[in-house]
Design a protein around this motif. Structure first.
Motif, PDB file in Angstrom:
ATOM      1  N   ILE A  12      -3.584  66.524  27.999  1.00  0.00           N
ATOM      2  CA  ILE A  12      -3.712  65.596  28.652  1.00  0.00           C
ATOM      3  C   ILE A  12      -2.452  66.437  29.724  1.00  0.00           C
ATOM      4  O   ILE A  12      -3.193  66.030  30.693  1.00  0.00           O
ATOM      5  CB  ILE A  12      -2.883  64.904  28.191  1.00  0.00           C
ATOM      6  CG1 ILE A  12      -3.636  63.741  26.860  1.00  0.00           C
ATOM      7  CG2 ILE A  12      -2.241  63.467  29.389  1.00  0.00           C
ATOM      8  CD1 ILE A  12      -2.877  62.512  26.197  1.00  0.00           C
ATOM      9  N   ALA A  80       0.281  55.909  23.389  1.00  0.00           N
ATOM     10  CA  ALA A  80      -1.382  55.934  22.024  1.00  0.00           C
ATOM     11  C   ALA A  80      -0.813  54.262  21.491  1.00  0.00           C
ATOM     12  O   ALA A  80      -1.603  53.468  20.992  1.00  0.00           O
ATOM     13  CB  ALA A  80      -1.319  56.746  21.767  1.00  0.00           C
ATOM     14  N   ILE A 100      -2.413  52.261  28.289  1.00  0.00           N
ATOM     15  CA  ILE A 100      -2.089  52.461  27.207  1.00  0.00           C
ATOM     16  C   ILE A 100      -3.621  53.639  26.980  1.00  0.00           C
ATOM     17  O   ILE A 100      -4.544  53.690  27.520  1.00  0.00           O
ATOM     18  CB  ILE A 100      -3.187  51.654  25.716  1.00  0.00           C
ATOM     19  CG1 ILE A 100      -2.212  50.268  25.420  1.00  0.00           C
ATOM     20  CG2 ILE A 100      -4.401  51.971  24.724  1.00  0.00           C
ATOM     21  CD1 ILE A 100      -2.651  49.233  25.068  1.00  0.00           C
ATOM     22  N   LYS A 101      -3.584  55.165  26.313  1.00  0.00           N
ATOM     23  CA  LYS A 101      -4.392  56.171  25.773  1.00  0.00           C
ATOM     24  C   LYS A 101      -5.711  55.254  24.890  1.00  0.00           C
ATOM     25  O   LYS A 101      -5.504  54.673  24.176  1.00  0.00           O
ATOM     26  CB  LYS A 101      -3.636  57.143  25.281  1.00  0.00           C
ATOM     27  CG  LYS A 101      -2.636  57.720  26.486  1.00  0.00           C
ATOM     28  CD  LYS A 101      -1.672  58.917  25.413  1.00  0.00           C
ATOM     29  CE  LYS A 101      -1.046  59.613  25.547  1.00  0.00           C
ATOM     30  NZ  LYS A 101       0.163  60.458  25.050  1.00  0.00           N
ATOM     31  N   PRO A 102      -6.888  56.121  25.542  1.00  0.00           N
ATOM     32  CA  PRO A 102      -6.990  56.668  26.172  1.00  0.00           C
ATOM     33  C   PRO A 102      -6.816  55.815  27.599  1.00  0.00           C
ATOM     34  O   PRO A 102      -7.693  55.126  27.991  1.00  0.00           O
ATOM     35  CB  PRO A 102      -8.318  57.391  26.217  1.00  0.00           C
ATOM     36  CG  PRO A 102      -8.794  56.366  24.771  1.00  0.00           C
ATOM     37  CD  PRO A 102      -7.796  56.048  24.540  1.00  0.00           C
ATOM     38  N   PHE A 103      -7.008  56.500  29.333  1.00  0.00           N
ATOM     39  CA  PHE A 103      -7.623  55.693  29.777  1.00  0.00           C
ATOM     40  C   PHE A 103      -8.205  56.654  30.870  1.00  0.00           C
ATOM     41  O   PHE A 103      -8.582  57.539  30.807  1.00  0.00           O
ATOM     42  CB  PHE A 103      -6.011  55.116  30.352  1.00  0.00           C
ATOM     43  CG  PHE A 103      -4.803  56.752  30.775  1.00  0.00           C
ATOM     44  CD1 PHE A 103      -5.230  57.758  32.402  1.00  0.00           C
ATOM     45  CD2 PHE A 103      -3.902  56.457  29.799  1.00  0.00           C
ATOM     46  CE1 PHE A 103      -3.782  58.508  32.115  1.00  0.00           C
ATOM     47  CE2 PHE A 103      -2.943  57.700  29.778  1.00  0.00           C
ATOM     48  CZ  PHE A 103      -3.088  58.416  31.013  1.00  0.00           C
ATOM     49  N   GLU A 104      -8.848  55.677  32.631  1.00  0.00           N
ATOM     50  CA  GLU A 104     -10.089  56.614  33.512  1.00  0.00           C
ATOM     51  C   GLU A 104      -8.231  56.961  34.154  1.00  0.00           C
ATOM     52  O   GLU A 104      -7.551  55.981  34.899  1.00  0.00           O
ATOM     53  CB  GLU A 104     -10.773  55.776  33.794  1.00  0.00           C
ATOM     54  CG  GLU A 104     -11.571  55.554  33.332  1.00  0.00           C
ATOM     55  CD  GLU A 104     -12.789  54.762  33.474  1.00  0.00           C
ATOM     56  OE1 GLU A 104     -13.204  55.253  34.582  1.00  0.00           O
ATOM     57  OE2 GLU A 104     -14.089  54.684  32.486  1.00  0.00           O
ATOM     58  N   VAL A 105      -8.964  58.353  34.946  1.00  0.00           N
ATOM     59  CA  VAL A 105      -7.153  58.872  36.271  1.00  0.00           C
ATOM     60  C   VAL A 105      -7.542  58.060  36.957  1.00  0.00           C
ATOM     61  O   VAL A 105      -6.317  57.510  37.242  1.00  0.00           O
ATOM     62  CB  VAL A 105      -8.051  59.993  36.058  1.00  0.00           C
ATOM     63  CG1 VAL A 105      -6.702  60.735  37.336  1.00  0.00           C
ATOM     64  CG2 VAL A 105      -7.983  61.246  35.282  1.00  0.00           C
ATOM     65  N   ARG A 106      -8.575  56.779  37.444  1.00  0.00           N
ATOM     66  CA  ARG A 106      -8.962  56.077  39.055  1.00  0.00           C
ATOM     67  C   ARG A 106      -7.464  54.733  38.855  1.00  0.00           C
ATOM     68  O   ARG A 106      -6.943  54.643  39.211  1.00  0.00           O
ATOM     69  CB  ARG A 106      -9.962  56.037  38.831  1.00  0.00           C
ATOM     70  CG  ARG A 106     -10.894  56.357  39.208  1.00  0.00           C
ATOM     71  CD  ARG A 106     -12.441  56.398  39.954  1.00  0.00           C
ATOM     72  NE  ARG A 106     -13.329  55.480  38.142  1.00  0.00           N
ATOM     73  CZ  ARG A 106     -14.445  54.357  38.233  1.00  0.00           C
ATOM     74  NH1 ARG A 106     -14.270  53.538  39.178  1.00  0.00           N
ATOM     75  NH2 ARG A 106     -14.783  53.400  37.019  1.00  0.00           N
TER      76      ARG A 106
ATOM     77  N   ARG B 236      -5.891  58.779  19.549  1.00  0.00           N
ATOM     78  CA  ARG B 236      -5.973  58.301  20.583  1.00  0.00           C
ATOM     79  C   ARG B 236      -5.901  59.326  22.074  1.00  0.00           C
ATOM     80  O   ARG B 236      -6.210  59.733  23.181  1.00  0.00           O
ATOM     81  CB  ARG B 236      -5.189  57.118  21.805  1.00  0.00           C
ATOM     82  CG  ARG B 236      -6.177  55.745  21.533  1.00  0.00           C
ATOM     83  CD  ARG B 236      -5.064  54.708  21.565  1.00  0.00           C
ATOM     84  NE  ARG B 236      -6.161  53.458  21.936  1.00  0.00           N
ATOM     85  CZ  ARG B 236      -5.398  52.379  20.894  1.00  0.00           C
ATOM     86  NH1 ARG B 236      -3.746  51.780  20.654  1.00  0.00           N
ATOM     87  NH2 ARG B 236      -5.731  51.190  20.965  1.00  0.00           N
ATOM     88  N   ALA B 240      -7.703  60.402  25.012  1.00  0.00           N
ATOM     89  CA  ALA B 240      -7.400  60.812  25.951  1.00  0.00           C
ATOM     90  C   ALA B 240      -7.009  62.005  27.314  1.00  0.00           C
ATOM     91  O   ALA B 240      -8.375  62.093  28.110  1.00  0.00           O
ATOM     92  CB  ALA B 240      -5.211  60.411  26.350  1.00  0.00           C
ATOM     93  N   GLU B 247     -12.909  63.891  33.577  1.00  0.00           N
ATOM     94  CA  GLU B 247     -13.101  63.117  35.310  1.00  0.00           C
ATOM     95  C   GLU B 247     -12.823  64.295  36.078  1.00  0.00           C
ATOM     96  O   GLU B 247     -13.505  64.547  37.091  1.00  0.00           O
ATOM     97  CB  GLU B 247     -11.385  62.182  35.218  1.00  0.00           C
ATOM     98  CG  GLU B 247     -13.141  61.026  34.533  1.00  0.00           C
ATOM     99  CD  GLU B 247     -11.667  60.276  34.423  1.00  0.00           C
ATOM    100  OE1 GLU B 247     -11.086  59.852  35.718  1.00  0.00           O
ATOM    101  OE2 GLU B 247     -10.863  59.458  33.376  1.00  0.00           O
TER     102      GLU B 247
END
Lengths: 219, 452
Positions: A12, A80, A100-106, B236, B240, B247
């Motif tokens: 990460i 998480a 909260i993980k996982p998330f989109e970078v955007r 998670r 992540a 991406e």
């Protein structure tokens, strides 16, 4: 823009340095509680991304002690742990947002920008939601390639929708936002405004859910 | 077939009362039997002596009619004295109405006259024969009185024992009743042991073993919670990392790589969705109590619809919502939101492009009815029964679902006491309808709950 990343997971950490670097941010990365403690004394960061599960220290304790020292750098928790209680205690202890993980970078960068903007007292007066950008000073709306200055009423409509993207607003709620107390409102006034905005920017700029109201998608 | 029922639910109170009653009755019966026999014997000895005494002191005297007596003297008690002379003539009869013939032998005997039994004593010499008689019933009456006196305390003791035993049992059982109410109202996560004070000593071991069961149960629930929380973190975190790396990769991907990174991103998203749903389900299954907050059904439906409006719009689905004027129930808002969201998610997912979805909140009979109707494919035969099974998917595998949404929905419904059914539409239009029946909050505006 200098960012402090407190995260013990290598994949990460490395990924975020690359992703945020591509956005023009420089990231200082610490991987344990002790290093985070030291780094958090430095107030030169625009924002802190804080993982709660760190070796050697409880992330929430770190958050509490930092806030107690009077450090007011925006802190965004990335964790998480998704339970409601965790979220509530994180925000109660002084975090500004919670992802909260996982998330989109955007989504992460959008929230970081929002926090930084808020801290700067909305220095940039631009609202962004669902691919739409609204300038509060010039009343200019841009969507895709289309760009146009809105009338006062149209601006009121779009501002109401963009303040809470992803939330449906009913006709009554929109009327209350657009028109003042005691103003005569034609029964189809909101429809007329929406029609005129859609004519300029395309039908997809505002979503309609029949029976419920109108909304802008979150992303 | 009542026997097992009686055995398994033997009433302590009734058992104690029956035993006490039987014991006291036996004692009472025995006491009065002994008293009867003893009093009869004593009366016989004493009265026989009297008969003899009278016989050898008697002479021709006055008859009963001429002897004044106390008004309350029982006429049955009177002696009948007859005297015959040497020629066998009756020279004296104290009670002329009683006619007992002269007994052939001297001494005690029984005689019967006019349907009554008499005890007779006969004696005499060459000059005269004297016969004194008294009714047998006198002795029986004395014995009966003695028996009755002996039985009386026991007769009084039986209802008294009922009262006292019943009262004492009620006192003891009332504590047990409180105990069982406490147990019934306990949530599975409650940790406090049952208080032992006031519990009857005989029941204390039961309470103690319940306490140790409570501790073990709590440990198991805690372990499950810790596991879910740890699993959440452990699953998670790598997801992540993958999400971010994918991406980053897709930012630089060109040509053939673009398709591959797109597929990779979809895979990561799907795995994340699956993990989230699994954790939701695990949290719902850990047995904790349902929070009791005010739930605004309209607001939650609106939220769930808003979350799916973009996808519906993208598929050009005609989505319409009809709200009830005010719809409030009690429960955990985030769980009810997950339930509604999974119903609407399913509808949007399985409605083909240009289809139609109607979401409505109706009201009736103290309940709210949320209906989600869509157009499109019917459920395959036999699917209705399996819809709520984990990982069951009615649709072909290529559609992006986790197969857990309806399992979560049903679990939330069970925890809240809602009724949830999903079936083919009955109105002639091809499609599926989900009915969710929610009991209305008993009083509107009770507490403020959590404002959303």
């Amino acid at each position: 823009m200098r960012i402090l990343l407190v995260e013990d997971d290598v994949m990460i950490g490395e990924g975020l340095i690359a992703a945020l670097g591509a956005e023009g941010m420089s990231v200082d990365w610490v991987r344990d509680g002790a290093a985070a403690e030291v780094a958090l004394h430095d107030t030169g960061f625009s924002i802190v991304l804080l993982d709660l599960a760190l070796p050697g220290v409880e992330g929430l304790d770190l958050l509490k002690s930092t806030r107690r020292r009077g450090v007011d750098t925006p802190i965004l928790i990335i964790t998480a742990r998704g339970a409601v209680d965790d979220r509530v205690s994180g925000l109660d202890l002084g975090a500004d947002d919670y992802l909260i993980k996982p998330f989109e970078v955007r989504e992460l960068t959008a929230r970081m920008r929002a926090l930084i903007r808020r801290r700067a007292g909305r220095a940039t007066s631009t609202l962004t939601a669902g691919g739409v950008e609204l300038d509060a000073e010039t009343h200019e709306l841009s969507h895709g390639d289309a760009k146009s200055v809105l009338s006062a009423r149209e601006y009121g409509l779009m501002h109401a929708l963009m303040e809470r993207p992803g939330r449906i607003l009913s006709r009554q709620q929109l009327e209350e936002r657009i028109y003042g107390w005691g103003e005569e409102v034609e029964s189809n006034a909101v429809d007329v405004l929406i029609h005129s905005v859609r004519r300029k920017f395309g039908k997809t700029v505002i979503l309609n859910v029949r029976g419920a109201g109108w909304m802008l998608p979150k992303s | 077939m009542d026997a097992p029922e009686i055995l398994t639910t033997a009433s302590l109170r009734r058992t104690a009362l029956v035993y006490v009653t039987v014991l006291l009755s036996v004692i009472g019966l025995a006491a009065s039997a002994f008293a009867y026999l003893y009093a009869h014997n004593a009366a016989t000895e004493f009265l026989d002596g009297q008969l003899r005494q009278i016989a050898f002191t008697t002479g021709v005297g006055v008859t009963a009619a001429d002897a004044p007596a106390q008004a309350d003297q029982d006429s049955e008690d009177r002696f009948a004295v007859n005297i015959w002379d040497a020629q066998g003539r009756l020279v004296h009869a104290s009670l002329p109405s009683v006619n007992i013939p002269l007994q052939p032998q001297s001494g005690y005997a029984k005689a019967e006259t006019a349907g009554e039994e008499w005890r007779v004593y006969t004696t005499g010499d060459s000059r005269q024969q004297v016969q004194v008689a008294q009714r047998e019933v006198v002795r029986q009456e004395i014995a009966q009185t003695a028996a009755l006196v002996a039985a009386a305390p026991v007769l009084i003791a039986i209802p008294l024992a009922w009262l006292v035993v019943g009262w004492a049992m009620n006192r003891v059982l009332a504590r047990l009743n409180t105990l069982s109410t406490e147990l019934a109202e306990r949530s599975i996560g409650a940790t406090a042991p049952i208080a032992l004070d006031g519990i009857p000593a005989e029941v204390a071991p039961l309470a103690r073993s319940m306490n140790s069961l409570i501790i073990r149960l709590h440990d198991a629930v805690e372990a499950q919670r810790r596991f879910v929380s740890a699993a959440a973190h452990e699953l998670r975190t790598p997801l992540a990392g993958m999400q971010i790396q994918v991406e980053n990769l897709s930012r630089e991907a060109r040509g053939a790589h673009e398709g591959a990174t797109g597929a990779l991103a979809r895979g990561v998203r799907r795995a994340s969705a699956l993990v989230n749903k699994l954790l939701d389900l695990a949290r719902l299954e850990d047995g904790g109590a349902v929070r009791d907050e005010t739930v605004d059904i309209n607001a939650l439906v609106l939220e769930a619809v808003a979350d799916h409006a973009a996808l519906a719009d993208h598929k050009q689905i005609d989505l319409e919502v009809n709200f009830a004027s005010q719809a409030v129930c009690r429960g955990a808002p985030d769980e009810v939101c997950a339930l509604l969201s999974s119903l609407i998610d399913n509808a949007v997912r399985y409605t083909p492009s240009c289809g139609r979805i109607d979401v409505s909140i109706g009201r009736g009979d103290g309940r709210f009815l949320v209906e989600v109707l869509n157009t499109g494919a019917l459920l395959p035969k036999g699917a209705e029964a399996r819809l709520f099974d984990r990982f069951f998917r009615a649709a072909p595998q290529e559609s992006e679902g986790t197969g857990l949404g309806l399992s979560i929905a049903r679990r939330v419904a069970e925890r809240h006491g809602f009724e949830l059914t999903v079936e083919n539409r009955a109105d002639g239009i091809a499609g599926v309808v989900a009915h969710l029946s929610i009991p209305a909050a008993r009083e509107a505006g009770r507490g403020t709950g959590e404002r959303r």
